[in-house]
Enzyme design. Sequence first.
Site, short mmCIF file in Angstrom:
data_model
loop_
_atom_site.label_atom_id
_atom_site.label_comp_id
_atom_site.label_asym_id
_atom_site.label_seq_id
_atom_site.Cartn_x
_atom_site.Cartn_y
_atom_site.Cartn_z
N HIS A 39 7.60 -24.33 3.06
CA HIS A 39 8.56 -23.44 3.87
C HIS A 39 8.38 -22.26 3.35
O HIS A 39 9.32 -21.05 3.40
CB HIS A 39 10.10 -23.74 3.79
N SER A 42 -2.64 5.16 1.85
CA SER A 42 -1.49 5.55 2.62
C SER A 42 -2.03 7.12 2.76
O SER A 42 -1.92 7.57 1.70
CB SER A 42 -0.19 5.05 2.43
N LYS A 45 0.21 3.32 -2.49
CA LYS A 45 -0.14 2.31 -1.77
C LYS A 45 -1.67 1.75 -1.43
O LYS A 45 -2.55 2.49 -1.40
CB LYS A 45 0.57 2.39 -0.21
N GLU A 49 -5.29 -7.74 7.51
CA GLU A 49 -4.37 -7.74 8.75
C GLU A 49 -5.18 -7.74 10.10
O GLU A 49 -4.94 -8.40 10.97
CB GLU A 49 -3.60 -6.52 8.63
#
Length: 442
Positions: free
Chosen positions: A140, A261, A267, A274
Amino acid sequence: MQAINVSIGFDRKLWAQDIAGSRAHASMLAAQGIISAEDRTAIDAGLVEIASEIEAGTFEFSDALEDIHTNVEVRLTERIGEAARRLHTARSRNDQVATDFRLFVRGAIDGIQAQVKDLMLALAERAAEHAGSVMPGFTHLQTAQPVTFGHHLLAYVEMLARDAGRLEDARHRLNECPLGAAALAGTSFPIDRFATAATLGFDRPTANSLDSVSDRDFALEFLSALSIMAMHLSRFAEEIVIWCSSPYRLISLSDAFTTGSSIMPQKRNPDAAELARAKTGRIFGSLIGLLTVMKGLPMAYAKDMQEDKEPVFDAIEAISLCLAATAGMTRDMKADTARMAALAGSGFSTATDLADWLVRVLKMPFRDAHHVTGRIVRLAEERGIDISELELAEMQGVEPRITQEIFGVLTVEASVASRTSFGGTAPANVAKAAALWLEKLK
Ligand code: ARG
């Protein structure tokens, strides 16, 4: 009409298979005395030259000639004349395209299998390296029990091995040759379908001419196998995204597989992961798209089937990128083993070890042990500490028979080391499993 009917824009990808199929067909026709040996020689030489033209980029594909089959045949006629006009004896574009497409999918399977194997190798190597690195195991997405990072990576090796098995099965069923089924009914010429099948590396000819030209289940089976594989890759990609995120920080990826970024200099975005996660959508889409094209089609061939190619081409490109990126990230990722170990011990992850100890040493029924452990966990939770940090007396307040020995099972290292059941996460098991895979893959 031409705009909707034309397929050369995409089926030109089948040129090598189309030429191989025509060469096999021509030599069979000559061997059977259906065309002359001279015509066969001229056809073969012409086809070889057309192949070099296409390879060199000098071949002019024409929309007016609709598809790869007609483009090649018309060019052959330009080059060798009369003889070329005999090539289409005892065949049709229907069996021709079915043959070309099977050959193409077969080649794609072989290419993908090599990439799957490379990814499995990368995972097994990292698993061997991290056979003893503890990390939190989740259910979970909640900390459940400590596992080793190597064990986690090997889970994907098992998934990929089944994916490879599905592709192998698909290849096996696909490997029958439709050539010679002609338009739909077979032919009155004395062709030798076993000969063309053998020349093209098929196991045998397909057994029913109607089925030969009108099913695309081989492409669907391939897309199904790719869909399941893509699903697996997307799960791993998702985990990479989670593990890289700053609250987790279990791993980091180098600049090779991340992007910066434009406005936040701190970042490092896991774009490759992704996109590997996202490309799954295209692959599922290809499967659903082609299933929908095929459903309800009456036998035999219908032009609907021309829509079989683009989804397959797109899925191949997508899975190939996903496999390459995933193998790259697997080799690139740096595990923060200290952080992994720290998180592995949080969230009362060794509570099961405590319960197991109560069962093993005190002979308590597991359900009772579960209850006692729950009370001890609550105690630790109230005090804001881990169960291993409780005083013995505090635990004895819940269950008086608990002894000092309990502290030996509450560390994450002891926890994973004890999971020696077959397929369990113990470092010794993982090292052995990784070595077995490495041996198989090398
Ligand atoms: N371009 C067609 C396809 O991809 C080839 C077969 C055409 N056959 C026909 N009878 N129109 O399916």
